[in-house]
Design a protein around this motif. Structure first.
Motif, PDB file in Angstrom:
ATOM      1  N   SER A  45       0.842  -1.206   0.000  1.00 23.28           N
ATOM      2  CA  SER A  45       0.000   0.000   0.000  1.00 23.28           C
ATOM      3  C   SER A  45       0.871   1.248   0.000  1.00 23.28           C
ATOM      4  O   SER A  45       0.659   2.167  -0.795  1.00 23.28           O
ATOM      5  CB  SER A  45      -0.886   0.051   1.252  1.00 23.28           C
ATOM      6  OG  SER A  45      -1.666  -1.081   1.323  1.00 23.28           O
TER       7      SER A  45
ATOM      8  N   GLU B 156      -0.705  -2.205  -6.474  1.00 25.00           N
ATOM      9  CA  GLU B 156      -1.978  -2.920  -6.409  1.00 25.00           C
ATOM     10  C   GLU B 156      -1.676  -4.407  -6.387  1.00 25.00           C
ATOM     11  O   GLU B 156      -0.650  -4.840  -6.917  1.00 25.00           O
ATOM     12  CB  GLU B 156      -2.823  -2.580  -7.633  1.00 25.00           C
ATOM     13  CG  GLU B 156      -3.305  -1.147  -7.555  1.00 25.00           C
ATOM     14  CD  GLU B 156      -4.236  -0.781  -8.694  1.00 25.00           C
ATOM     15  OE1 GLU B 156      -4.537  -1.651  -9.534  1.00 25.00           O
ATOM     16  OE2 GLU B 156      -4.637   0.387  -8.710  1.00 25.00           O
TER      17      GLU B 156
ATOM     18  N   LYS C  32      -0.383   6.966   2.509  1.00 23.01           N
ATOM     19  CA  LYS C  32      -0.942   5.718   1.943  1.00 23.01           C
ATOM     20  C   LYS C  32      -1.130   4.659   3.029  1.00 23.01           C
ATOM     21  O   LYS C  32      -2.037   3.832   2.942  1.00 23.01           O
ATOM     22  CB  LYS C  32      -0.045   5.201   0.825  1.00 23.01           C
ATOM     23  CG  LYS C  32      -0.124   6.085  -0.412  1.00 23.01           C
ATOM     24  CD  LYS C  32       0.780   5.589  -1.498  1.00 23.01           C
ATOM     25  CE  LYS C  32       0.795   6.584  -2.639  1.00 23.01           C
ATOM     26  NZ  LYS C  32       2.120   6.816  -3.165  1.00 23.01           N
TER      27      LYS C  32
ATOM     28  N   THR D  52      -4.363   5.656   4.885  1.00 22.16           N
ATOM     29  CA  THR D  52      -5.553   5.248   4.113  1.00 22.16           C
ATOM     30  C   THR D  52      -5.758   3.740   4.223  1.00 22.16           C
ATOM     31  O   THR D  52      -6.877   3.265   4.431  1.00 22.16           O
ATOM     32  CB  THR D  52      -5.377   5.648   2.623  1.00 22.16           C
ATOM     33  OG1 THR D  52      -5.152   7.050   2.592  1.00 22.16           O
ATOM     34  CG2 THR D  52      -6.599   5.305   1.794  1.00 22.16           C
ATOM     35  N   PHE D  53      -4.675   2.985   4.100  1.00 22.48           N
ATOM     36  CA  PHE D  53      -4.811   1.525   4.151  1.00 22.48           C
ATOM     37  C   PHE D  53      -5.305   1.069   5.521  1.00 22.48           C
ATOM     38  O   PHE D  53      -6.204   0.222   5.618  1.00 22.48           O
ATOM     39  CB  PHE D  53      -3.478   0.842   3.809  1.00 22.48           C
ATOM     40  CG  PHE D  53      -3.562  -0.654   3.865  1.00 22.48           C
ATOM     41  CD1 PHE D  53      -4.375  -1.346   2.966  1.00 22.48           C
ATOM     42  CD2 PHE D  53      -2.873  -1.380   4.822  1.00 22.48           C
ATOM     43  CE1 PHE D  53      -4.490  -2.733   3.023  1.00 22.48           C
ATOM     44  CE2 PHE D  53      -2.980  -2.764   4.891  1.00 22.48           C
ATOM     45  CZ  PHE D  53      -3.790  -3.441   3.982  1.00 22.48           C
TER      46      PHE D  53
ATOM     47  N   GLN E 196      -7.123   2.566   7.504  1.00 26.25           N
ATOM     48  CA  GLN E 196      -8.529   2.943   7.711  1.00 26.25           C
ATOM     49  C   GLN E 196      -9.476   2.183   6.780  1.00 26.25           C
ATOM     50  O   GLN E 196     -10.690   2.337   6.863  1.00 26.25           O
ATOM     51  CB  GLN E 196      -8.701   4.453   7.474  1.00 26.25           C
ATOM     52  CG  GLN E 196      -8.134   5.287   8.619  1.00 26.25           C
ATOM     53  CD  GLN E 196      -8.018   6.765   8.283  1.00 26.25           C
ATOM     54  OE1 GLN E 196      -8.228   7.173   7.142  1.00 26.25           O
ATOM     55  NE2 GLN E 196      -7.665   7.569   9.271  1.00 26.25           N
ATOM     56  N   SER E 197      -8.904   1.365   5.891  1.00 27.76           N
ATOM     57  CA  SER E 197      -9.751   0.697   4.888  1.00 27.76           C
ATOM     58  C   SER E 197     -10.454  -0.520   5.478  1.00 27.76           C
ATOM     59  O   SER E 197      -9.973  -1.138   6.435  1.00 27.76           O
ATOM     60  CB  SER E 197      -8.892   0.250   3.694  1.00 27.76           C
ATOM     61  OG  SER E 197      -8.046  -0.827   4.086  1.00 27.76           O
ATOM     62  N   ASP E 198     -11.585  -0.893   4.878  1.00 26.19           N
ATOM     63  CA  ASP E 198     -12.296  -2.106   5.296  1.00 26.19           C
ATOM     64  C   ASP E 198     -11.431  -3.334   5.055  1.00 26.19           C
ATOM     65  O   ASP E 198     -11.437  -4.275   5.844  1.00 26.19           O
ATOM     66  CB  ASP E 198     -13.606  -2.252   4.510  1.00 26.19           C
ATOM     67  CG  ASP E 198     -14.677  -1.340   5.085  1.00 26.19           C
ATOM     68  OD1 ASP E 198     -14.461  -0.812   6.199  1.00 26.19           O
ATOM     69  OD2 ASP E 198     -15.710  -1.151   4.408  1.00 26.19           O
ATOM     70  N   ALA E 199     -10.695  -3.288   3.933  1.00 20.31           N
ATOM     71  CA  ALA E 199      -9.847  -4.436   3.582  1.00 20.31           C
ATOM     72  C   ALA E 199      -8.908  -4.777   4.739  1.00 20.31           C
ATOM     73  O   ALA E 199      -8.645  -5.951   5.010  1.00 20.31           O
ATOM     74  CB  ALA E 199      -9.033  -4.118   2.335  1.00 20.31           C
ATOM     75  N   TYR E 200      -8.424  -3.743   5.431  1.00 15.33           N
ATOM     76  CA  TYR E 200      -7.531  -3.978   6.571  1.00 15.33           C
ATOM     77  C   TYR E 200      -8.329  -4.278   7.837  1.00 15.33           C
ATOM     78  O   TYR E 200      -8.060  -5.255   8.543  1.00 15.33           O
ATOM     79  CB  TYR E 200      -6.639  -2.746   6.781  1.00 15.33           C
ATOM     80  CG  TYR E 200      -5.778  -2.821   8.024  1.00 15.33           C
ATOM     81  CD1 TYR E 200      -4.622  -3.595   8.041  1.00 15.33           C
ATOM     82  CD2 TYR E 200      -6.121  -2.118   9.180  1.00 15.33           C
ATOM     83  CE1 TYR E 200      -3.830  -3.680   9.177  1.00 15.33           C
ATOM     84  CE2 TYR E 200      -5.338  -2.191  10.318  1.00 15.33           C
ATOM     85  CZ  TYR E 200      -4.186  -2.973  10.317  1.00 15.33           C
ATOM     86  OH  TYR E 200      -3.417  -3.047  11.443  1.00 15.33           O
ATOM     87  N   LYS E 201      -9.327  -3.438   8.096  1.00 19.59           N
ATOM     88  CA  LYS E 201     -10.026  -3.529   9.390  1.00 19.59           C
ATOM     89  C   LYS E 201     -10.838  -4.813   9.562  1.00 19.59           C
ATOM     90  O   LYS E 201     -11.014  -5.295  10.660  1.00 19.59           O
ATOM     91  CB  LYS E 201     -10.925  -2.300   9.580  1.00 19.59           C
ATOM     92  CG  LYS E 201     -10.110  -1.048   9.915  1.00 19.59           C
ATOM     93  CD  LYS E 201     -10.934   0.055  10.513  1.00 19.59           C
ATOM     94  CE  LYS E 201     -11.775   0.760   9.496  1.00 19.59           C
ATOM     95  NZ  LYS E 201     -12.397   1.989   9.952  1.00 19.59           N
TER      96      LYS E 201
END
Ligand code: GDS
Length: 208
Positions: A23, A28, A187, A190-191, A193-198
């Motif tokens: 990230s 990507e 970056k 942002t990562f 805070q992302s759903d993908a992480y959380k």
């Protein structure tokens, strides 16, 4: 255009640092999520060089072992020290991080109920080594003046430890500053805070 794919379980686990690194480096990647039931069938396990995940694919190159993957990304993305000398120092500190990670995983998966308190009590003996490294380096990174794969690895280990013991960095101002600096990189921010992480638990057994 890169073609990175991570095949792993729906946890942060051994992929936490590499996802943060990808990230931060503006990369990507594709995720192939393996369920416990799928894994238990055994077909995928048989194809894995060491019988374990993560598996990482980079345009036809297939890698196992999370630290080999971090090193590969470090070399490929320019996060491996700026000279050969620095690259060796980066490897050295990354091995030090690996020692903490291994102890952490042993506690989480094998001794959580019986060993957690003693583990937390012993943390300063490990953290002081990294505090000493950071105190000596004005850049705020572990080695030289640029971010390396070892920084991502240490950062992720420290995030997990702050969940385990929220006060564990209180006696280590440089480590605390390091976590703040890494967390503030746009970056990474942002990562994180992302759903993908959380949405992903830290560990596969629900302990943290
Ligand atoms: N050295 C490898 C790496 O860095 O990539 C370790 C990879 C690894 O451990 N992968 C685990 C795996 O594929 C998932 S990470 N497990 C399935 C299997 O073995 O069939 N590992 C030691 C380490 O990382 O150093 C562990 O402690 C892993 N624990 C962490 S999950 C068991 C349980 O719940 O106790 N079902 C699984 C325990 C387990 O795999």
């Amino acid at each position: 255009m890169t073609g990175f794919t991570i095949t792993y379980f729906a946890v942060r686990g051994r992929c936490g640092a590499m996802r943060i690194m990808l990230s931060d480096q503006g990369q990507e990647w594709k995720e192939v999520v393996v369920t416990f039931d799928e894994w238990m069938k055994g077909d995928l396990k048989k194809t894995c060089v060491f019988g374990q995940l993560p598996k990482f694919e980079d345009n036809g190159l297939i890698l196992y072992q999370s630290n080999a993957i971090l090193r590969h990304l470090g070399r490929k993305l320019g996060a491996n020290g700026e000279t050969e000398r620095e690259a060796s120092l980066v490897d050295m500190v990354a091995e030090g991080v690996e020692e903490i990670r291994t102890k952490y995983l042993k506690m989480i998966y094998q001794e959580y109920e019986t060993g957690k308190d003693a583990y937390i009590k012993d943390l300063p003996n490990h953290f002081c080594k990294f505090e000493a490294i950071l105190v000596k380096n004005q850049s705020g990174f572990l080695v030289g003046n640029s971010i390396s794969y070892a920084d991502y690895s240490l950062f992720e280990v420290l995030l997990n430890h702050q969940v385990l013991s929220p006060t564990c960095l209180d006696s280590f101002p440089s480590l605390k500053k390091f976590v703040e600096m890494m967390s503030a990189r746009p970056k990474i921010k942002t990562f994180l805070q992302s759903d993908a992480y959380k949405k992903l638990p830290i560990n596969g057994n629900g302990k943290q």
